[in-house]
Design a protein around this motif. Structure first.
Motif, mmCIF file in Angstrom:
data_model
loop_
_atom_site.group_PDB
_atom_site.id
_atom_site.type_symbol
_atom_site.label_atom_id
_atom_site.label_comp_id
_atom_site.label_asym_id
_atom_site.label_seq_id
_atom_site.Cartn_x
_atom_site.Cartn_y
_atom_site.Cartn_z
ATOM 1 N N MET A 193 -7.731 124.689 41.185
ATOM 2 C CA MET A 193 -6.848 124.758 42.356
ATOM 3 C C MET A 193 -7.215 125.911 43.292
ATOM 4 N N LEU A 194 -8.044 126.825 42.799
ATOM 5 C CA LEU A 194 -8.331 128.025 43.590
ATOM 6 C C LEU A 194 -8.982 127.745 44.952
ATOM 7 N N PRO A 195 -10.058 126.937 45.033
ATOM 8 C CA PRO A 195 -10.704 126.764 46.347
ATOM 9 C C PRO A 195 -9.765 126.275 47.455
ATOM 10 N N PRO A 196 -9.005 125.174 47.254
ATOM 11 C CA PRO A 196 -8.130 124.766 48.363
ATOM 12 C C PRO A 196 -7.017 125.772 48.646
ATOM 13 N N VAL A 197 -6.507 126.443 47.598
ATOM 14 C CA VAL A 197 -5.447 127.437 47.827
ATOM 15 C C VAL A 197 -5.985 128.576 48.691
ATOM 16 N N LEU A 198 -7.201 129.037 48.373
ATOM 17 C CA LEU A 198 -7.788 130.113 49.168
ATOM 18 C C LEU A 198 -7.986 129.676 50.611
ATOM 19 N N VAL A 199 -8.486 128.451 50.785
ATOM 20 C CA VAL A 199 -8.716 127.954 52.145
ATOM 21 C C VAL A 199 -7.405 127.953 52.924
ATOM 22 N N VAL A 200 -6.331 127.452 52.300
ATOM 23 C CA VAL A 200 -5.048 127.381 53.001
ATOM 24 C C VAL A 200 -4.502 128.780 53.296
ATOM 25 N N LEU A 201 -4.592 129.697 52.324
ATOM 26 C CA LEU A 201 -4.024 131.024 52.532
ATOM 27 C C LEU A 201 -4.784 131.787 53.617
ATOM 28 N N PHE A 202 -6.130 131.718 53.572
ATOM 29 C CA PHE A 202 -6.900 132.519 54.522
ATOM 30 C C PHE A 202 -6.962 131.902 55.903
ATOM 31 N N MET A 203 -6.757 130.589 55.974
ATOM 32 C CA MET A 203 -6.796 129.965 57.294
ATOM 33 C C MET A 203 -5.422 129.421 57.654
ATOM 34 N N GLN A 204 -4.383 130.143 57.221
ATOM 35 C CA GLN A 204 -3.022 129.649 57.354
ATOM 36 C C GLN A 204 -2.646 129.300 58.795
ATOM 37 N N ARG A 205 -3.088 130.147 59.718
ATOM 38 C CA ARG A 205 -2.722 129.946 61.119
ATOM 39 C C ARG A 205 -3.236 128.588 61.603
ATOM 40 N N TRP A 206 -4.524 128.310 61.315
ATOM 41 C CA TRP A 206 -5.128 127.044 61.733
ATOM 42 C C TRP A 206 -4.461 125.882 61.016
ATOM 43 N N PHE A 207 -4.199 126.135 59.749
ATOM 44 C CA PHE A 207 -3.637 125.082 58.909
ATOM 45 C C PHE A 207 -2.278 124.629 59.437
ATOM 46 N N VAL A 208 -1.408 125.594 59.742
ATOM 47 C CA VAL A 208 -0.073 125.245 60.221
ATOM 48 C C VAL A 208 -0.177 124.540 61.560
ATOM 49 N N LYS A 209 -1.052 125.066 62.406
ATOM 50 C CA LYS A 209 -1.258 124.427 63.703
ATOM 51 C C LYS A 209 -1.718 122.971 63.519
ATOM 52 N N GLY A 210 -2.682 122.807 62.615
ATOM 53 C CA GLY A 210 -3.217 121.471 62.383
ATOM 54 C C GLY A 210 -2.161 120.514 61.865
ATOM 55 N N LEU A 211 -1.383 120.969 60.894
ATOM 56 C CA LEU A 211 -0.332 120.123 60.323
ATOM 57 C C LEU A 211 0.631 119.676 61.391
ATOM 58 N N VAL A 212 1.120 120.635 62.174
ATOM 59 C CA VAL A 212 2.161 120.327 63.129
ATOM 60 C C VAL A 212 1.595 119.485 64.272
ATOM 61 N N GLU A 213 0.320 119.725 64.636
ATOM 62 C CA GLU A 213 -0.314 118.915 65.683
ATOM 63 C C GLU A 213 -0.420 117.464 65.249
ATOM 64 N N ARG A 214 -0.746 117.282 63.984
ATOM 65 C CA ARG A 214 -0.983 115.929 63.492
ATOM 66 C C ARG A 214 0.252 115.058 63.615
ATOM 67 N N GLU A 215 1.407 115.717 63.590
ATOM 68 C CA GLU A 215 2.661 114.970 63.665
ATOM 69 C C GLU A 215 2.783 114.259 64.999
ATOM 70 N N LYS A 216 2.250 114.901 66.064
ATOM 71 C CA LYS A 216 2.534 114.394 67.414
ATOM 72 C C LYS A 216 1.660 113.199 67.763
#
Lengths: 307, 297
Positions: free
Chosen positions: A284-307
């Protein structure tokens, strides 16, 4: 949003947030502690909540027992392949749909969009058959038309044509079928539509070719969106379960998330939960690290995808 | 369709650009889907040599099979519970985090990471937590409440275990959306209501929650899709549909009957039912979101 002083509610807010974080984090914390214990400590009831010193041993034991090196490599290839593939395919697709005017554009977009309604779970067997023989459709057309007979007559002796090209147990098979993405295409399309018309007009006036416009203008402008999608699609690719389960039978080709359940102790085995948890943490470490370190992009991406 | 005013006039390039997308979509989505629909109207002999067109026989057989009806009930119970737990917690934590302006990012960081964990791994973590002999929760239940907890043998316990594993993983996803939705609500509205003397609870139910309803709807749909389809990993890694079929949700049953049991007609019919279901959900989602879209920040 504090618009007035509400000490009681504020205390409640902090207490529940802290409780929430503890509850959400507990399964991981418990796994981390278990991964540091020896087998005697992990099977003591109840398990001690003080970390032990066996982490390194357990991790290397899980690594060897589960052949995690090979499987993590496979997972990495699969996740990166899916990420790059999805982004390239949908960037070009959206560029084609937005910046060119051709006849079937609307149909194409609708067709891509409707794949949203066809997740792999609703077409398990036929998709597997497709991957088992990519030329299956051609073969069935060949057979329906009775071409074998015609060719036999033409050549003068019996002949049977069989087309065979399998994606089973291959990286291409793990990656290719997952590289079409309605959501990514949709997101890039939405984004391209917000780009001012003047940019395209100016590029045309300067005599730029479509591909020059794409690489010099669209691509740099899309970087934020791409970064967000990299995070989401990498996590998506790494965590794929059903598809790799279907098309890999060779343990050397399977992914880490699937291989993990071989580390689970069955009732007859010694209760090696410390090894299983160490393995789970590695995977589980690789995806967790990716999400934690790129959190800003990740949240933006998630919320953008909704629209 | 919305259009750009300025276009490139190159003839073949647009086709070339869209080609990979079309090829993959046709090969791996539409062809298999059509094959699946055709197979659902056929029966084949055990060796797959001959197939016969049987109209709706597979579907009739399916809906008169008590095991399938049980699987539908199991899926509804499972999805409903996952939705209630993960949406409830997600919304609650998001409204709390939204009150603490300073630490929002930190809170988000601490709550976000279960999202990155594969459903199957989430299942394995919870299996350990709830394990009848070694799990801390099982021991706690036994010692403090005298409950004989055993998700490996008892149906209700197994269901509770997969609900926890799936809901836990989904809380962070819902949290992120609710928080974004809450942050998009104009502060002036809340302040105006506060000046008028509305209590925080009243403000939440009369202003925040109605404005949040598109997000709420979206999150509900996504959670249901997640629990219908992506929870496959949890089931496969942890319970394999057991004990006694008590966690055999629809998507796992399709896999088991088709891929393991090689019952082609029935499995194809089950796939078509699922296909119809997801089409219904998607259409509903777009119809509803289209109408409510004015609330979107």
């Amino acid at each position: 949003m504090m618009v007035e002083k509400t000490p009681v509610l504020d205390t409640f807010t902090y207490v529940s947030l802290i409780l929430g974080i503890v509850v959400v984090g507990f399964p991981i914390l418990y796994a981390v502690i278990a991964a540091t214990l020896s087998i005697e400590e992990v099977s003591r009831v109840p398990m001690s909540m003080i970390p032990g010193d066996q982490l390194f041993n357990n991790v290397s034991e899980a690594w060897n027992r589960g052949d995690l090196g090979t499987q993590l490599f496979n997972s990495f290839i699969m996740a990166s392949g899916i990420t790059i593939g999805k982004i390239v395919v949908s960037l070009f697709g959206a560029f084609s749909i937005v910046y060119f005017d051709y006849r079937f554009r609307g149909v194409v977009f609708a067709a891509v969009f409707c794949t949203l309604m066809l997740p792999v779970e609703v077409r398990i067997l036929p998709t597997y058959e497709m991957a088992a023989n990519l030329f299956g459709p051609l073969q069935s057309v060949w057979n329906t038309l009775g071409l074998d007979g015609i060719v036999s007559w033409f050549v003068g002796h019996d002949i049977e044509v069989s087309l065979d090209f399998s994606l089973l147990d291959s990286y291409a098979g793990l990656i290719l079928p997952l590289t079409a993405s309605a959501t990514c295409t949709f997101l890039f399309r939405q984004f391209f539509l917000t780009i001012p018309e003047e940019l395209c007009e100016a590029a045309k006036m300067d005599g730029a070719s479509p591909m020059t416009f794409f690489w010099k203008v669209l691509f740099p402008l899309s970087k934020t969106n791409i970064a967000a999608l990299v995070v989401i699609e990498f996590v998506y690719g790494w965590n794929q379960y059903l598809w790799p389960l279907l098309i890999t039978t060779n343990p050397k080709m399977t992914t880490a998330v699937i291989g993990l359940h071989h580390l689970l102790p069955s009732p007859e085995d010694p209760p090696d939960w410390h090894i299983a948890m160490a393995g789970a943490l590695i995977v589980m470490l690789p995806p967790v690290l990716v999400v934690l370190f790129m959190q800003r992009w990740f949240v933006k991406g998630l919320v953008e995808r909704e629209k | 369709m919305i259009r750009k005013r300025s276009y490139f006039k190159t003839r073949s390039l647009p086709y070339l650009l869209i080609l990979p997308q079309i090829l993959i979509t046709l090969t791996f989505f539409y062809w298999p889907a059509v094959q699946g629909v055709i197979t659902s109207f056929q029966v084949s002999d055990p060796f797959g040599f001959r197939t016969k067109f049987v109209w709706f026989d597979n579907f009739i057989a399916l809906f008169s099979d008590p095991l399938y009806l049980k699987s539908i009930a199991t899926t509804l119970l499972f999805s409903g519970s996952v939705a209630i737990v993960s949406i409830g917690f997600g919304l609650f934590l998001a409204s709390m985090a939204n009150r603490v302006l300073k630490l929002t990012t930190l809170t988000r960081t601490l709550l976000i990471w279960p999202y990155a964990i594969a459903p199957a791994i989430s299942g394995i973590l919870w299996l350990f937590l709830l394990h009848p002999s070694y799990g801390v929760v099982a021991i706690g239940l036994e010692n403090w409440f005298g409950i004989d907890w055993n998700p490996l043998l008892k149906s209700s316990n197994a269901m509770l275990m997969i609900v926890m594993a799936s809901a836990w993983k989904n809380i962070s996803y819902n949290f992120v959306f609710f928080l974004a939705g809450l942050q998009a609500i104009p502060r002036s509205l809340i302040e105006a209501a506060a000046i008028d003397g509305a209590s925080p609870f009243r403000r939440f139910w009369t202003i925040t929650f109605p404005l949040l309803s598109p997000t709420f709807f979206f999150v509900t749909v996504m959670t249901i899709i997640f629990s219908f389809f992506e929870s496959f990993g949890v089931i496969h890694a942890v319970t394999q549909g057991g004990p006694g079929g008590s966690t055999n949700i629809l998507v796992y049953k399709v896999y088991q009957d088709g891929f393991i049991g090689l019952n082609l007609g029935s499995s194809a019919a089950q796939s078509v039912v699922l296909m119809g279901l997801i089409i219904l959900i998607t259409v509903l989602q777009f119809k509803y979101v289209e109408r409510k879209v004015q609330y979107m920040g």
